[in-house]
Design a protein around this motif. Structure first.
Motif, mmCIF file in Angstrom:
data_model
loop_
_atom_site.group_PDB
_atom_site.id
_atom_site.type_symbol
_atom_site.label_atom_id
_atom_site.label_comp_id
_atom_site.label_asym_id
_atom_site.label_seq_id
_atom_site.Cartn_x
_atom_site.Cartn_y
_atom_site.Cartn_z
ATOM 1 N N ALA A 87 1.050 -1.162 0.350
ATOM 2 C CA ALA A 87 0.142 0.100 0.269
ATOM 3 C C ALA A 87 1.195 1.684 -0.419
ATOM 4 C CB ALA A 87 -0.991 0.336 1.531
ATOM 5 N N LEU A 88 2.247 0.731 0.658
ATOM 6 C CA LEU A 88 3.236 2.597 1.080
ATOM 7 C C LEU A 88 3.462 2.556 -0.887
ATOM 8 C CD1 LEU A 88 4.215 2.110 4.513
ATOM 9 C CD2 LEU A 88 2.553 3.394 3.574
ATOM 10 N N ARG A 89 4.191 1.031 -0.545
ATOM 11 C CA ARG A 89 4.938 1.865 -2.241
ATOM 12 C C ARG A 89 3.935 2.055 -3.874
ATOM 13 N NH1 ARG A 89 9.208 -3.467 -2.356
ATOM 14 N NH2 ARG A 89 10.041 -3.641 -1.187
ATOM 15 N N ALA A 90 2.696 1.413 -3.212
ATOM 16 C CA ALA A 90 1.837 2.175 -4.456
ATOM 17 C C ALA A 90 1.457 3.633 -4.094
ATOM 18 C CB ALA A 90 0.048 0.985 -4.398
ATOM 19 N N ALA A 91 1.316 4.112 -2.912
ATOM 20 C CA ALA A 91 0.985 5.758 -2.776
ATOM 21 C C ALA A 91 1.681 6.474 -3.116
ATOM 22 C CB ALA A 91 0.498 5.995 -1.218
ATOM 23 N N ALA A 92 3.191 5.745 -3.152
ATOM 24 C CA ALA A 92 4.457 6.612 -3.557
ATOM 25 C C ALA A 92 4.894 6.454 -4.419
ATOM 26 C CB ALA A 92 5.831 5.887 -2.562
ATOM 27 N N ALA A 93 3.963 5.794 -5.536
ATOM 28 C CA ALA A 93 4.670 5.608 -7.196
ATOM 29 C C ALA A 93 3.391 6.414 -7.346
ATOM 30 C CB ALA A 93 4.401 4.134 -7.518
ATOM 31 N N ALA A 94 2.627 6.623 -6.507
ATOM 32 C CA ALA A 94 1.091 7.639 -7.178
ATOM 33 C C ALA A 94 1.432 9.083 -7.155
ATOM 34 C CB ALA A 94 -0.376 7.558 -6.788
ATOM 35 N N GLY A 95 3.091 9.334 -6.152
ATOM 36 C CA GLY A 95 3.183 10.838 -6.136
ATOM 37 C C GLY A 95 2.308 11.294 -4.889
ATOM 38 N N ILE A 96 1.723 10.948 -4.147
ATOM 39 C CA ILE A 96 1.133 11.134 -2.677
ATOM 40 C C ILE A 96 2.439 10.631 -1.537
ATOM 41 C CG2 ILE A 96 -0.682 10.451 -1.779
ATOM 42 C CD1 ILE A 96 -1.660 8.934 -3.153
ATOM 43 N N ASP A 97 1.962 12.366 -0.921
ATOM 44 C CA ASP A 97 3.060 12.271 0.507
ATOM 45 C C ASP A 97 2.410 11.409 1.434
ATOM 46 O OD1 ASP A 97 5.579 13.638 -1.042
ATOM 47 O OD2 ASP A 97 4.494 15.103 -0.088
ATOM 48 N N ILE A 98 3.519 10.748 2.315
ATOM 49 C CA ILE A 98 2.058 10.127 2.805
ATOM 50 C C ILE A 98 2.515 10.606 4.294
ATOM 51 C CG2 ILE A 98 1.969 8.147 3.799
ATOM 52 C CD1 ILE A 98 3.403 6.677 1.774
ATOM 53 N N GLU A 99 1.411 11.140 5.017
ATOM 54 C CA GLU A 99 1.749 11.467 6.591
ATOM 55 C C GLU A 99 1.358 10.647 8.035
ATOM 56 O OE1 GLU A 99 -1.649 14.253 9.656
ATOM 57 O OE2 GLU A 99 -1.117 14.645 7.489
ATOM 58 N N ARG A 100 0.654 9.459 7.771
ATOM 59 C CA ARG A 100 0.588 7.859 8.801
ATOM 60 C C ARG A 100 0.100 7.120 8.199
ATOM 61 N NH1 ARG A 100 -2.852 12.050 10.674
ATOM 62 N NH2 ARG A 100 -5.313 10.868 11.021
ATOM 63 N N VAL A 101 -0.356 5.814 8.661
ATOM 64 C CA VAL A 101 -1.094 4.895 8.055
ATOM 65 C C VAL A 101 -1.835 3.944 9.144
ATOM 66 C CG1 VAL A 101 -1.111 2.477 7.522
ATOM 67 C CG2 VAL A 101 0.567 3.722 6.684
ATOM 68 N N GLU A 102 -2.816 4.005 9.146
ATOM 69 C CA GLU A 102 -3.974 3.129 10.409
ATOM 70 C C GLU A 102 -3.889 2.275 9.850
ATOM 71 O OE1 GLU A 102 -7.112 6.461 10.584
ATOM 72 O OE2 GLU A 102 -6.349 7.774 11.015
ATOM 73 N N ILE A 103 -4.538 1.201 11.001
ATOM 74 C CA ILE A 103 -4.578 -0.073 10.444
ATOM 75 C C ILE A 103 -5.917 -0.358 11.844
ATOM 76 C CG2 ILE A 103 -4.510 -2.632 10.641
ATOM 77 C CD1 ILE A 103 -1.451 -1.438 9.834
ATOM 78 N N ASP A 104 -7.106 -0.777 11.710
ATOM 79 C CA ASP A 104 -8.156 -1.543 12.367
ATOM 80 C C ASP A 104 -8.488 -2.640 12.803
ATOM 81 O OD1 ASP A 104 -9.943 -2.398 10.246
ATOM 82 O OD2 ASP A 104 -11.048 -0.927 10.221
ATOM 83 N N LYS A 105 -9.051 -2.333 13.838
ATOM 84 C CA LYS A 105 -8.988 -4.093 13.870
ATOM 85 C C LYS A 105 -9.250 -5.266 12.742
ATOM 86 C CE LYS A 105 -10.461 -3.769 18.653
ATOM 87 N NZ LYS A 105 -10.731 -2.429 20.352
ATOM 88 N N ASN A 106 -10.543 -4.082 11.914
ATOM 89 C CA ASN A 106 -10.743 -5.726 11.246
ATOM 90 C C ASN A 106 -9.618 -5.960 9.946
ATOM 91 O OD1 ASN A 106 -13.299 -5.886 12.610
ATOM 92 N ND2 ASN A 106 -14.176 -4.273 11.533
ATOM 93 N N GLY A 107 -8.048 -5.154 9.758
ATOM 94 C CA GLY A 107 -7.329 -5.119 9.586
ATOM 95 C C GLY A 107 -7.502 -4.274 8.152
ATOM 96 N N LYS A 108 -8.244 -3.144 8.353
ATOM 97 C CA LYS A 108 -8.204 -2.695 6.856
ATOM 98 C C LYS A 108 -6.750 -1.718 7.056
ATOM 99 C CE LYS A 108 -11.579 1.000 5.597
ATOM 100 N NZ LYS A 108 -12.452 1.625 6.094
ATOM 101 N N ILE A 109 -6.246 -1.540 6.282
ATOM 102 C CA ILE A 109 -5.513 -0.496 6.070
ATOM 103 C C ILE A 109 -5.835 1.059 5.028
ATOM 104 C CG2 ILE A 109 -3.456 -0.108 5.495
ATOM 105 C CD1 ILE A 109 -2.360 -3.206 4.693
#
Length: 59
Positions: free
Chosen positions: A16-38
């Motif tokens: 997910a992080l590599r895909a966001a970086a390849a799209a040119g998105i600056d990542i602030e943070r990553v959240e993962i809930d109890k169901n595994g949703k990234i």
């Protein structure tokens, strides 16, 4: 006490992080809930916040 089943893997987060970086998105943070949703939270772009890119040097 045993652990429950794994809802996500490190590999999933990495993809997910590599895909966001390849799209040119600056990542602030990553959240993962109890169901595994990234959720990848993008930072605000300089153009939207009135940074140096949105100013005109001739004004």
């Amino acid at each position: 006490m045993s652990r429950g089943p794994s809802t996500f893997r490190q590999q999933d987060v990495t993809r997910a992080l590599r895909a966001a970086a390849a799209a040119g998105i600056d990542i602030e943070r990553v959240e993962i809930d109890k169901n595994g949703k990234i959720v990848v939270v993008a930072s605000k772009l300089k153009e939207q916040t009135g940074g140096a890119r949105s100013t005109n040097e001739w004004d």
